[in-house]
Write a protein that holds these residues in place. Sequence first.
Motif, PDB file in Angstrom:
ATOM      1  N   GLY A   2     -20.830  22.799  28.709  1.00 32.79           N
ATOM      2  CA  GLY A   2     -20.048  22.483  29.063  1.00 32.79           C
ATOM      3  C   GLY A   2     -19.729  22.368  27.336  1.00 32.79           C
ATOM      4  N   SER A   3     -19.699  23.465  26.884  1.00 37.18           N
ATOM      5  CA  SER A   3     -19.301  22.997  25.377  1.00 37.18           C
ATOM      6  C   SER A   3     -18.718  23.401  25.124  1.00 37.18           C
ATOM      7  N   LEU A   4     -17.399  23.081  24.449  1.00 38.75           N
ATOM      8  CA  LEU A   4     -15.467  23.462  25.194  1.00 38.75           C
ATOM      9  C   LEU A   4     -14.995  23.564  23.886  1.00 38.75           C
ATOM     10  N   ILE A   5     -14.261  23.836  23.032  1.00 37.90           N
ATOM     11  CA  ILE A   5     -13.398  24.199  22.429  1.00 37.90           C
ATOM     12  C   ILE A   5     -12.210  22.933  22.653  1.00 37.90           C
ATOM     13  N   GLU A   6     -11.767  23.765  23.788  1.00 36.03           N
ATOM     14  CA  GLU A   6     -10.515  23.019  24.800  1.00 36.03           C
ATOM     15  C   GLU A   6     -10.876  23.192  26.229  1.00 36.03           C
ATOM     16  N   GLU A   7     -10.002  22.775  26.701  1.00 34.70           N
ATOM     17  CA  GLU A   7     -10.000  22.446  28.796  1.00 34.70           C
ATOM     18  C   GLU A   7     -10.121  24.983  28.348  1.00 34.70           C
ATOM     19  N   THR A   8     -10.525  25.478  30.132  1.00 32.12           N
ATOM     20  CA  THR A   8     -10.052  26.411  30.386  1.00 32.12           C
ATOM     21  C   THR A   8      -8.496  26.488  30.560  1.00 32.12           C
ATOM     22  N   GLN A   9      -8.125  27.843  30.267  1.00 36.53           N
ATOM     23  CA  GLN A   9      -6.551  28.624  30.282  1.00 36.53           C
ATOM     24  C   GLN A   9      -6.865  29.191  31.287  1.00 36.53           C
ATOM     25  N   HIS A  10      -5.719  29.600  32.577  1.00 37.88           N
ATOM     26  CA  HIS A  10      -5.215  30.043  33.158  1.00 37.88           C
ATOM     27  C   HIS A  10      -4.087  31.282  32.419  1.00 37.88           C
ATOM     28  N   MET A  11      -4.259  32.431  32.501  1.00 34.67           N
ATOM     29  CA  MET A  11      -2.857  32.963  32.892  1.00 34.67           C
ATOM     30  C   MET A  11      -2.148  34.037  33.751  1.00 34.67           C
ATOM     31  N   GLY A  12      -1.175  33.752  33.854  1.00 30.81           N
ATOM     32  CA  GLY A  12      -0.620  34.630  36.003  1.00 30.81           C
ATOM     33  C   GLY A  12      -0.549  34.015  36.647  1.00 30.81           C
ATOM     34  N   ALA A  13      -0.964  34.689  37.874  1.00 29.01           N
ATOM     35  CA  ALA A  13      -1.194  33.824  39.585  1.00 29.01           C
ATOM     36  C   ALA A  13      -2.446  33.084  39.990  1.00 29.01           C
ATOM     37  N   PRO A  14      -2.122  32.141  40.473  1.00 29.11           N
ATOM     38  CA  PRO A  14      -3.853  31.263  41.028  1.00 29.11           C
ATOM     39  C   PRO A  14      -4.425  32.337  41.255  1.00 29.11           C
ATOM     40  N   VAL A  15      -6.003  31.847  40.816  1.00 31.65           N
ATOM     41  CA  VAL A  15      -6.717  32.785  41.170  1.00 31.65           C
ATOM     42  C   VAL A  15      -7.392  33.266  42.515  1.00 31.65           C
ATOM     43  N   GLU A  16      -7.006  32.249  43.616  1.00 29.85           N
ATOM     44  CA  GLU A  16      -7.740  32.700  45.133  1.00 29.85           C
ATOM     45  C   GLU A  16      -6.853  33.034  45.422  1.00 29.85           C
ATOM     46  N   GLU A  17      -5.167  32.733  45.173  1.00 29.14           N
ATOM     47  CA  GLU A  17      -4.602  34.310  46.025  1.00 29.14           C
ATOM     48  C   GLU A  17      -4.661  35.406  45.001  1.00 29.14           C
ATOM     49  N   VAL A  18      -4.971  35.746  44.087  1.00 36.59           N
ATOM     50  CA  VAL A  18      -4.952  37.050  43.533  1.00 36.59           C
ATOM     51  C   VAL A  18      -6.579  37.555  43.999  1.00 36.59           C
ATOM     52  N   ARG A  19      -7.577  36.560  44.427  1.00 31.72           N
ATOM     53  CA  ARG A  19      -8.973  37.087  45.125  1.00 31.72           C
ATOM     54  C   ARG A  19      -8.299  37.596  46.156  1.00 31.72           C
ATOM     55  N   ARG A  20      -7.161  37.190  47.046  1.00 32.60           N
ATOM     56  CA  ARG A  20      -7.489  37.414  48.575  1.00 32.60           C
ATOM     57  C   ARG A  20      -6.626  38.417  48.593  1.00 32.60           C
ATOM     58  N   HIS A  21      -5.810  39.397  47.634  1.00 32.75           N
ATOM     59  CA  HIS A  21      -5.552  40.682  47.292  1.00 32.75           C
ATOM     60  C   HIS A  21      -5.983  41.883  47.222  1.00 32.75           C
ATOM     61  N   ILE A  22      -7.043  41.513  46.185  1.00 27.58           N
ATOM     62  CA  ILE A  22      -8.122  41.883  46.273  1.00 27.58           C
ATOM     63  C   ILE A  22      -8.822  42.808  47.308  1.00 27.58           C
ATOM     64  N   ALA A  23      -8.900  41.938  47.695  1.00 27.11           N
ATOM     65  CA  ALA A  23      -9.765  41.580  48.814  1.00 27.11           C
ATOM     66  C   ALA A  23      -9.214  42.668  50.250  1.00 27.11           C
ATOM     67  N   GLU A  24      -7.806  42.041  50.185  1.00 22.94           N
ATOM     68  CA  GLU A  24      -6.711  43.318  50.849  1.00 22.94           C
ATOM     69  C   GLU A  24      -7.043  45.025  49.964  1.00 22.94           C
ATOM     70  N   ALA A  25      -7.159  45.063  49.302  1.00 19.26           N
ATOM     71  CA  ALA A  25      -6.860  46.570  48.761  1.00 19.26           C
ATOM     72  C   ALA A  25      -7.904  47.432  49.182  1.00 19.26           C
ATOM     73  N   PRO A  26      -7.343  49.000  49.164  1.00 22.00           N
ATOM     74  CA  PRO A  26      -7.905  50.176  50.298  1.00 22.00           C
ATOM     75  C   PRO A  26      -9.445  49.919  49.091  1.00 22.00           C
ATOM     76  N   HIS A  27      -9.300  49.566  47.925  1.00 23.65           N
ATOM     77  CA  HIS A  27     -10.121  50.317  47.354  1.00 23.65           C
ATOM     78  C   HIS A  27     -10.781  48.522  46.018  1.00 23.65           C
ATOM     79  N   ARG A  28     -12.283  48.464  45.548  1.00 26.22           N
ATOM     80  CA  ARG A  28     -12.410  48.094  44.567  1.00 26.22           C
ATOM     81  C   ARG A  28     -12.799  47.845  43.908  1.00 26.22           C
ATOM     82  N   ILE A  29     -13.147  48.081  42.714  1.00 24.12           N
ATOM     83  CA  ILE A  29     -13.256  47.017  41.261  1.00 24.12           C
ATOM     84  C   ILE A  29     -14.557  45.887  41.515  1.00 24.12           C
ATOM     85  N   ARG A  30     -15.482  45.933  41.024  1.00 25.20           N
ATOM     86  CA  ARG A  30     -16.191  44.829  40.058  1.00 25.20           C
ATOM     87  C   ARG A  30     -16.931  45.055  38.670  1.00 25.20           C
TER      88      ARG A  30
END
Length: 788
Positions: A153-181
Amino acid sequence: MPDHGEPQHPEQTREIRGGVRQSVAHESAVRHVSGTAKYIDDLPEPPGLLHLAFGVSTKAHATILNCDLSAVRNYPGVVAVLTADMIPGRNDIGPVIKDDPLFAENEVVFHGQPIFAVVAESYDGARRAASRAKVSYGDLPAYLDIKAASQHGSLIEETQHMGAPVEEVRRHIAEAPHRIRGDLTIGGQDHLYLEGQIAMAIPGEDRELHVFSSTQNPTEAQHLIAQVLGRADHDIVVETRRMGGGFGGKETHPALPATAAALAASLTGRPVKCRLTRDEDMIMTGKRHDFQAAYEAGIDDEGRMIGAHVELSSRCGHSTDLSMAVNDRAMFHVDNTYFLGLAAITSHRYRTHTVSNTAFRGFGGPQGMLAGERMMDQIAFELNADPLDIRLANLYRKGRNLTPYGQTVDDGIARELIERVALEANYRERRAAIDAFNRESPVLKRGIALTPVKFGISFTSTHLNQAGALVHVYLDGSVQVNHGGTEMGQGLMTKVAQVVAEEFQIDLERIRVTSTRTDKVPNTSATAASSGSDLNGMAAANAAREIKHRLTAFAADRYGVSPEEIHFRSGKVYVGNVPLTFTEIVAAAYRARISLSQTGFYRTPKIHYDRATHRGRPFYYYAYGAAVSEVAIDATTGESRVMKVDILHDVGRSLNPAIDRGQIEGGFIQGLGWLTSEELVYDSEGRLRTHAPSTYKIPTARDRPAAFTIDIWERGENKEETIHRSKAVGEPPFMLAISVFSALTHAVAAVGEHRVFPALQAPATPEAILMAIEDIRRRMEPGAKGVS
């Protein structure tokens, strides 16, 4: 009163020599190639000059149990030995967050960290004396890479987030016809400028110090020197005539030699020079951040992105330096030219016990963009489509033009550039021919790719988007210009001189741009973020326009005409239709006590950004480009070669096409090195093992593709009111080299007949290519997963 008849002067339509949009030579070109350009180590050494060398840590993380410097002090020629307790001000040279001591005190936090400095009568004597120190340590846990720092947990600052909430995005991805990882490791890069880090400090009267520093940021050097010495900024003058390369490596890290030399000069009362050797420079100063990227995305049947989550992790090093802004910039450029759908970008900034990484051309943008382009290649693989078609399908367009940080992309340039270079480079015909070749060639494999660039122009820290200039007009009609930008070989001084020549409508040889000095133009920003010409060119133009306005008002009053009848054109000043020389008007204005000197100032309009929410308009505009690269690999050795490159780049209305073409070529080649040959290797003790050109491989003339076409987009024009509607060209071309990495991915995939998507990592060295090939073969074995 002048005659207002028809003018009979052919020079009225003569183009001034060296105005904007002319391909004039770099102002120091002849001196560069003849060896007469003066760098700091070429300056005459003042009487009594001393030389400074550092004594550094041999541990990555440890307490200092004992530091015996008696042998150092007793070495012949040693005048002083400097330690943290001798600093009269603050023992810190951190540019943003104060977590970067000049000298370690009780603890060392990276291998190569300065513990003390030796000041001696000779350069060699100082270095030899420094090696006599006897330091004993108590080992502490060392986190040397992203994995170790993440686990603790050695960070210079706290983790940063940009855009939509991650869980909402993941639900969106799960509903897509195709997925990559997928995931991608992205290596760092050393700046390897020709001139290493160097500074020379000369004491003046009272508390004054004049410091020559090879720095992109003289004002920051001034502030930090004053802070270390406990003095006021006005006591310190920092001067930079030119640098032998910078690339971001001289934005913050010149503070180390500059503050040390200034401290030594202050304590000894004698001039002091600090010049790092190449090995010391590479060990002690920062580099491009290495990254790890992980991504998941949802795609529709046409290959369009529905949603994406990209997680970026970077090794920042032992101190904060510029890592917050670098990682922000990486987040900004994951999208490149593409609408990602509902997107979330997560950024982890890890503190490690390694040298503090810093700015490097692109400032995090290349790392983020490479992750985005890897997604495009993988989507194409999953859908068995041409990657170019996937890229075109995902371009920003009306209704799909909002970036994850909330800025609208409304210029539509990318598609035209991509389609034009694809057509002119015969991309589709060549790709078909390459696929046919690969089917018949078991050892040599070829690849081709077209990748675009959309790079935001402005400092993302809004307050840095300002610049000043000082313009003097002399009685003979010659002009001297000073501004806050620095010259590191990129041609900034030439472009600013052209801008002033254009304003006064006089030939370029009448303009001289002088050394950047903090006592001429104060409180300047670093020459960085590709904004040097944008900011300083506009500031200089504003100063020249004010003087021109005074001359116009004076001439109108003196000759009894309206100001609208005064024209500066073709080396003359026309009063009505009567031409006077520029010198005649200037001399007359001087006799009338009209000021011929003016400061200029410019602040970038329209930009705003809230870092707490990562929303706003951080960029004034975007610069674009596109490149087609063709490569070949040997599947038995991993050796690769770039065979052909075609580039079309948008520089708006170019201030100097020759200099801009040089920047495009140089940027591409430097990006090629980052992605194919430049590899930083640390051992298990935290020691950098690639600390010289003998072990660190930059591109050479042999790595330049034999067929290399560079075109500047002739229809380019900045819709924003930049200096003469130009666009920045320093950083954007660097990322055109991502086309080489994508082409290598295509070639490696051919080893497995495009049945397995390659796990190629950057840099794609021969070893990395062989590892990706072996991975493909392993995954193609019966029963293995991942074969399409």
